[in-house]
Design a protein around this motif. Structure first.
Motif, PDB file in Angstrom:
ATOM      1  N   ALA A 284       4.891   2.719   8.317  1.00 22.50           N
ATOM      2  CA  ALA A 284       3.941   3.469   9.155  1.00 22.50           C
ATOM      3  C   ALA A 284       3.739   2.742  10.481  1.00 22.50           C
ATOM      4  O   ALA A 284       3.952   1.541  10.594  1.00 22.50           O
ATOM      5  N   ASN A 285       3.311   3.484  11.477  1.00 24.13           N
ATOM      6  CA  ASN A 285       2.978   2.881  12.758  1.00 24.13           C
ATOM      7  C   ASN A 285       1.611   2.211  12.655  1.00 24.13           C
ATOM      8  O   ASN A 285       0.696   2.738  12.050  1.00 24.13           O
TER       9      ASN A 285
ATOM     10  N   THR B 233       0.850  -1.191   0.000  1.00 27.27           N
ATOM     11  CA  THR B 233       0.000   0.000   0.000  1.00 27.27           C
ATOM     12  C   THR B 233       0.885   1.240   0.000  1.00 27.27           C
ATOM     13  O   THR B 233       1.634   1.452   0.946  1.00 27.27           O
ATOM     14  N   PRO B 234       0.810   2.036  -1.046  1.00 32.54           N
ATOM     15  CA  PRO B 234       1.658   3.233  -1.106  1.00 32.54           C
ATOM     16  C   PRO B 234       1.473   4.113   0.138  1.00 32.54           C
ATOM     17  O   PRO B 234       0.356   4.412   0.544  1.00 32.54           O
TER      18      PRO B 234
ATOM     19  N   VAL C 201       7.208   4.286  20.777  1.00 31.94           N
ATOM     20  CA  VAL C 201       7.123   5.553  20.053  1.00 31.94           C
ATOM     21  C   VAL C 201       6.174   6.547  20.729  1.00 31.94           C
ATOM     22  O   VAL C 201       6.442   7.749  20.760  1.00 31.94           O
ATOM     23  N   LEU C 202       5.060   6.057  21.264  1.00 33.75           N
ATOM     24  CA  LEU C 202       4.038   6.959  21.819  1.00 33.75           C
ATOM     25  C   LEU C 202       4.578   7.943  22.863  1.00 33.75           C
ATOM     26  O   LEU C 202       4.204   9.114  22.837  1.00 33.75           O
TER      27      LEU C 202
ATOM     28  N   GLY D 147       3.930  -4.440  15.742  1.00 39.82           N
ATOM     29  CA  GLY D 147       3.553  -3.045  15.555  1.00 39.82           C
ATOM     30  C   GLY D 147       3.128  -2.399  16.859  1.00 39.82           C
ATOM     31  O   GLY D 147       3.471  -1.245  17.145  1.00 39.82           O
ATOM     32  N   ALA D 148       2.374  -3.126  17.674  1.00 40.93           N
ATOM     33  CA  ALA D 148       1.954  -2.606  18.981  1.00 40.93           C
ATOM     34  C   ALA D 148       3.165  -2.377  19.878  1.00 40.93           C
ATOM     35  O   ALA D 148       3.228  -1.380  20.611  1.00 40.93           O
TER      36      ALA D 148
END
Length: 166
Positions: free
Chosen positions: A123-124, A117-118, A138-139, A131-132
């Motif tokens: 991405a987060n 997906t472009p 990061v949060l 990812g979580a």
């Protein structure tokens, strides 16, 4: 070729669909059926539990649910990775061998291909446990900025009042 008199059911994927089906088969037919459940993992994480991981309330190990805790009696649970499916012959090849069945159920669920997906690559996200975990780290660094959300259903108007309210 099935030399047993018992029907052989092969279920691929131990998510909600695969676990529910094998539980139902075990409870309904007992020892009268040969049920094999194949999944690449030895456990799963319920989707909403990833929020606990993302916000640092729990670790991935704390929210992971081992399949062995849920597999019913008579269900043979195999941790293998499916490499090929022959639906006509009801034959499945895994990294550990070939499995044949009288009934084949494919319930492998979904995986995202973020790179396809472009703009989504890198991405987060919190769809995956990894990812979580990345978002957990990061949060705390967010100091300002915008955000966006997606909705799976049409949102309701929070300001709408019931017809009989004054």
């Amino acid at each position: 070729m099935n030399t047993s008199s018992k029907p052989r059911v092969l279920v691929l994927g131990a998510g909600f669909g695969g676990l529910e089906l094998t539980s139902l088969l075990s409870e309904t037919f007992g020892a009268g059926i040969d049920v094999t459940l194949i999944d690449k993992s030895d456990g799963f994480v319920f989707g909403f539990s990833k929020l606990d991981v993302m916000f640092g309330h729990k670790t991935a190990d704390q929210v992971r649910l081992p399949y062995s805790n849920y597999a019913k009696p008579g269900v043979r649970l195999l941790r293998q990775t499916v490499t090929a499916i022959d639906p006509e012959r009801r034959r499945v090849t895994t990294d550990a061998g070939v499995h044949e069945s009288d009934f084949l159920v494919v319930a492998l669920g979904a995986d995202y291909d973020f790179d396809a997906t472009p703009g989504l690559a890198g991405a987060n996200e919190f769809y995956t446990v990894a990812g979580a975990e990345r978002l957990r780290d990061v949060l705390p660094t967010f100091t300002r900025g915008g955000r966006w959300s997606g909705f799976a259903a049409r949102p309701t108007n929070a300001r709408r009042r019931p017809a009989n309210a004054r």
